[in-house]
Design a protein around this motif. Sequence first.
Motif, PDB file in Angstrom:
ATOM      1  N   GLU A  16      35.722  -9.852  21.289  1.00 55.82           N
ATOM      2  CA  GLU A  16      36.929  -9.570  22.065  1.00 55.82           C
ATOM      3  C   GLU A  16      38.064  -9.201  21.121  1.00 55.82           C
ATOM      4  OE1 GLU A  16      39.370  -8.674  24.501  1.00 55.82           O
ATOM      5  OE2 GLU A  16      37.840  -9.736  25.664  1.00 55.82           O
ATOM      6  N   ASN A  18      41.283  -8.595  22.242  1.00 53.16           N
ATOM      7  CA  ASN A  18      42.561  -8.997  22.810  1.00 53.16           C
ATOM      8  C   ASN A  18      42.794 -10.484  22.518  1.00 53.16           C
ATOM      9  OD1 ASN A  18      44.495 -10.096  24.637  1.00 53.16           O
ATOM     10  ND2 ASN A  18      44.246  -8.324  25.974  1.00 53.16           N
ATOM     11  N   ASP A  21      42.982 -12.766  25.584  1.00 54.56           N
ATOM     12  CA  ASP A  21      41.702 -13.067  26.223  1.00 54.56           C
ATOM     13  C   ASP A  21      40.868 -14.032  25.388  1.00 54.56           C
ATOM     14  OD1 ASP A  21      42.294 -11.545  28.445  1.00 54.56           O
ATOM     15  OD2 ASP A  21      41.158  -9.795  27.786  1.00 54.56           O
ATOM     16  N   VAL A  22      40.994 -13.952  24.072  1.00 50.24           N
ATOM     17  CA  VAL A  22      40.310 -14.925  23.204  1.00 50.24           C
ATOM     18  C   VAL A  22      40.843 -16.320  23.511  1.00 50.24           C
ATOM     19  CG1 VAL A  22      40.021 -15.726  20.817  1.00 50.24           C
ATOM     20  CG2 VAL A  22      39.787 -13.284  21.355  1.00 50.24           C
ATOM     21  N   THR A  25      39.680 -17.577  26.973  1.00 52.52           N
ATOM     22  CA  THR A  25      38.257 -17.925  26.972  1.00 52.52           C
ATOM     23  C   THR A  25      38.036 -19.255  26.263  1.00 52.52           C
ATOM     24  OG1 THR A  25      37.696 -15.569  27.002  1.00 52.52           O
ATOM     25  CG2 THR A  25      35.945 -17.114  26.378  1.00 52.52           C
ATOM     26  N   THR A  42      36.168  -8.903  16.464  1.00 50.47           N
ATOM     27  CA  THR A  42      37.098  -8.099  17.251  1.00 50.47           C
ATOM     28  C   THR A  42      36.685  -6.643  17.426  1.00 50.47           C
ATOM     29  OG1 THR A  42      38.439  -7.672  15.286  1.00 50.47           O
ATOM     30  CG2 THR A  42      39.064  -9.559  16.673  1.00 50.47           C
ATOM     31  N   ASP A  68      33.001  -8.022  25.314  1.00 50.46           N
ATOM     32  CA  ASP A  68      33.920  -7.115  25.990  1.00 50.46           C
ATOM     33  C   ASP A  68      33.393  -5.695  25.784  1.00 50.46           C
ATOM     34  OD1 ASP A  68      36.176  -6.139  27.331  1.00 50.46           O
ATOM     35  OD2 ASP A  68      37.395  -6.117  25.512  1.00 50.46           O
ATOM     36  N   SER A  98      34.120  -8.285  31.055  1.00 53.12           N
ATOM     37  CA  SER A  98      34.974  -7.104  31.045  1.00 53.12           C
ATOM     38  C   SER A  98      36.007  -7.155  32.155  1.00 53.12           C
ATOM     39  CB  SER A  98      34.101  -5.854  31.213  1.00 53.12           C
ATOM     40  OG  SER A  98      34.892  -4.692  31.285  1.00 53.12           O
ATOM     41  N   LYS A 120      36.345 -10.267  34.143  1.00 56.21           N
ATOM     42  CA  LYS A 120      37.294 -11.269  33.655  1.00 56.21           C
ATOM     43  C   LYS A 120      38.137 -11.799  34.813  1.00 56.21           C
ATOM     44  CE  LYS A 120      37.764  -9.388  29.023  1.00 56.21           C
ATOM     45  NZ  LYS A 120      38.629  -8.668  28.084  1.00 56.21           N
TER      46      LYS A 120
END
Length: 149
Positions: A16, A18, A21-22, A25, A42, A68, A98, A120
């Motif tokens: 991922e 972003n 978003d990391v 999560t 990444t 992702d 995603s 997501k």
Amino acid sequence: MSDQTPDEPVDILLVEDNPGDVRLTREAFKSVDSEIEFHVVTDGDEVTRYFQPQLDDSEPHPDLVLLDLNLPSVDGFTVLERLDDELDYPPPPVLVLSSSSSADDIGKSYGNTANAYLTKPDTMPQFNSMAQAIEDFWFETAQHPSAPS
């Protein structure tokens, strides 16, 4: 997971780019019972390097990959193709995570051997529910081949 002992954490490779978003999560998986060890990369090039054999075997073999699709340099579809083509052992389960809910993206992901496609979540409670569902099925129920040694 099938070859885990109760004292070992589950290794998740989170692919991922972003940072938000990391963070979401990681936070969501704090709500599950299993101990989780996250390894974050990444971009798609990092993923393929992550799976290349290590002479000193210092990199752990992930038990699960959260991938992702929209990544810099090499996208998630290419990562799926490379894992399928280049590994001489079965990769761990790869769950596409995603923001896209496009039927084309879903079909292409499964066509490239993704084990699941998840959109997501929009809220933290939805992220927590997704993490719990992943734990319940992928960590507790599904059987997986042993990681390469």
